[in-house]
Design an enzyme around this catalytic site. Structure first.
Site, PDB file in Angstrom:
ATOM      1  CG  HIS A   1      -2.006   1.024   1.091  1.00 44.15           C
ATOM      2  ND1 HIS A   1      -1.772   2.356   1.345  1.00 44.15           N
ATOM      3  CD2 HIS A   1      -3.296   0.934   0.691  1.00 44.15           C
ATOM      4  CE1 HIS A   1      -2.881   3.034   1.106  1.00 44.15           C
ATOM      5  NE2 HIS A   1      -3.828   2.195   0.723  1.00 44.15           N
TER       6      HIS A   1
ATOM      7  CD  GLU B   1      -5.360   1.162  -3.122  1.00 42.23           C
ATOM      8  OE1 GLU B   1      -6.557   1.185  -2.835  1.00 42.23           O
ATOM      9  OE2 GLU B   1      -4.455   1.348  -2.292  1.00 42.23           O
TER      10      GLU B   1
HETATM   11  P1  PGA Z   1      -9.716   5.841   0.238  1.00 42.62           P
HETATM   12  O1  PGA Z   1      -8.507   4.845   0.476  1.00 42.62           O
HETATM   13  O2  PGA Z   1     -10.891   5.024  -0.202  1.00 42.62           O
HETATM   14  O3  PGA Z   1      -9.944   6.493   1.572  1.00 42.62           O
HETATM   15  O4  PGA Z   1      -9.283   6.812  -0.818  1.00 42.62           O
HETATM   16  C1  PGA Z   1      -8.255   3.832  -0.435  1.00 42.62           C
HETATM   17  C2  PGA Z   1      -6.972   3.132  -0.107  1.00 42.62           C
HETATM   18  O5  PGA Z   1      -5.993   3.777   0.285  1.00 42.62           O
HETATM   19  O6  PGA Z   1      -6.896   1.905  -0.192  1.00 42.62           O
END
Ligand code: PGA
Length: 248
Positions: free
Chosen positions: A94, A164
């Site tokens: 992440h 992401e």
């Molecule tokens: P968010 O986070 O939905 O708050 O943008 C997503 C993530 O970091 O996995």
């Protein structure tokens, strides 16, 4: 087709009482999960909330794991422990963890450890910013190539990749990503996987989207080809997750 929703609670909520409330609220959504599964990923101290979970639709995930190393390491949590707590999925790579030091080399060892314990890794990749020259594509390619180094053809199909884009995550998001941006990246990730493992195996890898997913855009990403969604903020509010689930 079945879609998977990953509820990534990050370092929230700030008390076990609140965690219990959200957890049991999500369990009640079971009846709305026709072609969907939810993976709840609480912080380590709240994993016990799911240690008896047996639903075929709702699973427990962890947000991190230590790597496979002999010995004792203060403050670390091993994949064996997670497995014994009924954890089935583990998030790695992440952007918030990469930012505080998780390197590609470390992430690759984490993936090996997770697979060895027969858990499912959710590998997050994504560029920090977009540019007009396609550097963001090679940035994501490098993450994938390095993070999957050491992962063979037989194991790769057990991995989930979550795209992401860092610029679309969290409260500080520059803007939301579009469905077209996701589709482009999904095709590109498949190409990178295909070059590494061959086209057939590349097709079997699930590719998710994450970053400011809400009830108003969840369907856009699903319709754009996402096999699942990774949800941060809105996964801590049962009404918001319910609305996301019902939106596609
Ligand atoms: P968010 O986070 O939905 O708050 O943008 C997503 C993530 O970091 O996995």
């Amino acid at each position: 087709m079945e879609h998977i929703i990953i509820a990534n609670w990050k370092s929230n909520p700030d008390s076990v009482i609140k965690a219990r409330g959200v957890f049991s609220g999500i369990l009640k959504l079971n009846k709305n999960l026709k072609n969907k599964k939810i993976v709840i990923c609480p912080p380590y101290p709240y994993l016990f909330l799911g240690d008896k979970l047996k639903s075929p639709k709702i699973f427990l995930g962890a947000q991190n794991t230590f790597i496979d190393t002999e010995g004792s390491f203060t403050g670390e949590v091993k994949a064996e422990m997670l497995k014994s707590m009924n954890v089935k999925y583990v998030i790695v790579g992440h952007s918030e963890r990469r930012k505080i030091g998780d390197s590609d080399e470390y992430i690759s060892k984490q993936i090996t450890t997770i697979l060895k314990n027969k858990l499912i890794p959710i590998l997050c990749v994504g560029e920090i910013k977009r540019d007009h020259d396609g550097h963001y594509l090679s940035f994501v390619k490098n993450q994938i190539v390095n993070d999957l180094s050491g992962i063979n053809k037989n194991s790769i199909k057990n991995i989930i990749i979550a795209y992401e884009p860092v610029w679309a995550i969290g409260k500080g998001a520059v803007r939301e990503a579009t469905g077209e941006e996701f589709t482009e990246m999904k095709i590109y990730i498949r190409k990178v996987l295909s070059d590494l493992y061959g086209a057939n195996i590349a097709k079997s890898v699930k590719i998710f989207y994450g970053g400011s997913v809400k009830k108003d855009n969840a369907k856009i990403f699903i319709d754009s080809g996402a096999d699942g969604l990774l949800i941060g903020r809105d996964s801590l509010d049962v009404k918001k997750i319910e609305a996301i689930i019902k939106s596609f």
